[in-house]
Design an enzyme around this catalytic site. Sequence first.
Site, PDB file in Angstrom:
ATOM      1  CD  GLN A 119       0.351  -0.660   3.256  1.00 20.27           C
ATOM      2  OE1 GLN A 119       1.033  -1.478   2.649  1.00 20.27           O
ATOM      3  NE2 GLN A 119       0.257  -0.690   4.563  1.00 20.27           N
ATOM      4  N   GLY A 120       2.158   1.116   0.136  1.00 16.77           N
ATOM      5  CA  GLY A 120       3.027   2.289   0.042  1.00 16.77           C
ATOM      6  C   GLY A 120       3.217   3.037   1.349  1.00 16.77           C
ATOM      7  CB  SER A 154      -8.229   2.701   6.150  1.00 14.14           C
ATOM      8  OG  SER A 154      -8.656   1.855   5.122  1.00 14.14           O
ATOM      9  NE  ARG A 155      -4.549   1.218  14.200  1.00 13.85           N
ATOM     10  CZ  ARG A 155      -3.242   1.340  14.466  1.00 13.85           C
ATOM     11  NH1 ARG A 155      -2.341   0.703  13.725  1.00 13.85           N
ATOM     12  NH2 ARG A 155      -2.835   2.086  15.456  1.00 13.85           N
ATOM     13  N   GLY A 179      -6.870   2.961   2.321  1.00 14.39           N
ATOM     14  CA  GLY A 179      -6.742   1.616   1.755  1.00 14.39           C
ATOM     15  C   GLY A 179      -8.031   0.906   1.384  1.00 14.39           C
ATOM     16  CD  GLU A 180     -10.649  -0.735   5.739  1.00 15.78           C
ATOM     17  OE1 GLU A 180     -10.512  -1.722   6.458  1.00 15.78           O
ATOM     18  OE2 GLU A 180     -11.254   0.288   6.109  1.00 15.78           O
TER      19      GLU A 180
END
Lengths: 287, 761
Positions: B489-490, B529-530, B713-714
Amino acid sequence: MTPFELAEPASLKEAIALIDPDDPNVRPIAGGTALMLMMKAGVFRPRRLVSLRKLGTGFAHIAATRDGGLAIGALAPLSTLEYSAEVARHAPVIVRTMRRLSNTRVRNVATVGGALAHADPHMDLPPVLIALGATIKIVGPKGERAMPVEDLLTGYYETALARNELITGLHIPPQGAARAVYFKVTAGSADDWPALGVAAAIESGAGTVKSARIVLSAATVKAMRLESAESALIGGKPDDKTIAAVADAAVKEADVMADLRGSASYKRELLRVYVARAVRAAMQEVA
Amino acid sequence: MATLATGTQVGRSLPRIEAREKVTGRAEYTHIMQVAGMLHARIFRSTVAHGRIKAVDVNAARQLPGVFGVYTSEDVRKVIPDPYYGPAFHDQPILAIDKVHFVGEPVAVVLASDPHVAEQAVQLIVADYEELPAVFDEVEAAENKILVHAELKPAGTFADLKHLKGRKGTNIALDFRLRRGDVDKAFASAAHVFEHTFRTQKVLHLALEPFASIADYRDDGVTIHSSAQGPSFVRTEIARLLGWPENRVRVKVPYLGGGYGGKLYIKMEALAVALSMLARRPVKIALSMEEQFYTITKHPSTFRIKSGVDKDGRIVARKCEIWWNGGAYADIGPRVTQKSGFTAAGPYDIDNVSIDSYALYTNLTPAGALRGFGIPQLVWAYESHTDMIARALKRDALDFRKLNLLREGRPQATGTIVKDAAIEKVLDRIAERLAWKASFDRGQGTVRRGRGLAVALKAVISPTTSVAIVNISADGSTTLYCGTVDMGQGSDTAMAQMVGEVLNVPAETVRVVPRDTDVTPYDMGTLGSRSLFHMGHAVRLAAEDARAKIAALRREVGEAEGSNTPLADLFRKRYGMQAGNIVGTGTYKPDYIAPDSEGLTTNATPFWMVAGSGVEIEVDTETGQVRITRLVNVADVGRPINPRIVETQLSGASLMQIGFSMFEKMHIDGGQVTNASLADYKIPGIHDVPPIMENEVVDAYQSNGPFGAKGVGELATFGVSPAIANAIDDAIGVRLTELPLTAESVLRALRARDNRPLGDD
């Protein structure tokens, strides 16, 4: 995967001699894209693999033949067909089929002979070759014989080959005015195995159909011609009524199977629709 | 070499700092890692869905030349007496004990130096089971007629699960409830009431790097290399199983070949440790692609949703009942059930809300979090339902949503005030891009065109903690230690940019240390996505701490305020040579108030996640085939730290969801997955990418986020499935309520409506 012997014979004769016709765990391997999967899944545990890779480029040629047809060596990787000017000239349907046949990595190693000998009914090339009227050359301990591709496939992963016979090449007859199409219909991703494949090669003139070869794959145990559909088309005017009758004949004739990719009743609908589309598309190619 | 940029590092589309390593094949992954002297493990798995283990005959396997050893739970218990693990419940045995609970459950393991020998030996193991009745459907499981486990065993990690301890006679691993207002009263007075039921199928993460763990056990400590999304949790759980302090457990995590929530918490690690203890050798477990189908999946779900609407088109009440099919072991299912439950009623301003969300045990592969923590299943239902209401009331789908939208400053169902949530802006931008109010070509003949949209809201998993360390060496170079796992995800790049922003150094000069619990500090996990928000804050705080210490050093060596003497010179002045360090630390944990018994709280989340999708499609009315001709994803990510990476996260998430929407499905027969391979379980390929795909982030700023940012992300998984189903309805007037939206299901629905139903064979 357990250890096994890998033989790499340098001649066809040697290769045939290395295959024990009584031992199903000895098999020839060309590109290996299907066999390797079977080995990984543990459904095929070889004692010996006879690699055909060192047989030389003599079995990987693509060339026009004197009769105006096309000869293709059994060891030609699918990607060489994809990019061959000869193939594009003689049988452009093959080039179009390649674009959605598995993926680049597979096409770079999978061979024409393997695509036929494996006899998985979901493969894209066999129905196309049957529609084109292709024949194969087979070499075994007793010599050489020829056979139409449609006779090669006898059942689900079953062929007319003896265990120690090898396909050495393919001949596609001149297509004349006939035009061919292939529809690959997937139920999953675009690069999935087809739920249904329909190939058709049709020659027509002066508003009537002179010859037609219509082939169904993936939904049946083997790629097969739909002869009643062909007869419903030949000699007539390919209008909507005729095409509907052709599609009905195809559905009546084919023994369609249900699997993960669709129920039998759904695949019969696909068959009805895609036989009609294939006939129309082939006719358009003619026009 | 070109001069590297200093100044503003946040907002740069910096190429990923590990990209070169990856594309040249040099990046390290656990699945291909070698440790000297290691043995390879191969797993013997259950062939029955529910059964008592009568006997496991390992003799033939043990006698195969080259086999080091064969182990069952009897052996495991010699080294780990209570070998049950899991994040929410301690319910999963390292190897099956007495009973098996799903097809594919690990029962025995063979170790050998040659993995092929181990594999061959596994084939020689014979198990005898007394088969027991099994339950597979989540709604059926809730009836508690067939019980998966005799007793519930909550882990104690989560306070809100404590009441379930020792509970018997139930498959319900968690029941979250929320009550706001009075739904029954509101339904009674509503002008219209609508009720629908939606279902989702069993799918899985399918990371291209399957699960892999290597354990090297010594008497004074154990080192674990693992493809894990949460090294800190692995350390805590292994330390608990061994009865050791955490500092004797070292967890190292290189890059991951994808995770998507599958590699969270603990998977193969406990088994690898137990085997290394038994063998006194390093042991590697590297699963095959096929074995992923027997490890962790997404939750199938059933969602019954009922809404009351007044005469003006305002939604006055919404009742949500959701059953989550958690499989044989809880994993993080109870958290999915509760946290997604907060927003099950959708991004709408509804005075009366009732939510019941149930985590169910069934005899299937366990289910966990998959890119959305349950939210995609909920959005699928509530955005399909919302569209169906608009259609029934003959209201425009966009206008109906806007009339009911949850706006800034209003309380969400939990009672938490909505802040920094650009719901309306996201919806508007989707509509503008689709030219929603303009006329639309609806196709003709056998090709009909339609369009649909959907918008969603998520509360981030809370409360969670992140810790980071920034270390400045005496030559002035900067190193970051943080436990966020870069699984594609970078995150390493984004974290380096935040360090660079604070310390005014080029992000690409910041070294990000690979995750290693001996050196990288605590982090709750790379999930939901935290990380960009929580770890971003910790990284920011650590860098700010280092910056303050640099200023102090400047003063200490007598430099004037604002002097630009290079850092290396400051160190040299202070220590007489190139020596010393500056270490900055940062810890971040947001405020949170746990929901009360009615599911209400004034602080459910530190930030709201908002995203939606719009699609244009073509339906072939003869075959049911749906072609997505245009996909628009719009999200509120606050201020993007790295715009290019944000875009690829949006496109990647939406393409993954296209697979879950259109065709991905684990086919299950009597508990057996019948398409457990990449030959028969297909994920989207390049030809499945819509010809037009647009990804947009709205202009936004997360006021409590690091540099105005929040997670991404999500996000683009949320709206895809309902947008497509809504577009199908728009195109051909047929409504599908179950995923996936296969061509066959479209044609069946179409033909049923036209009274020409397809046959059943």
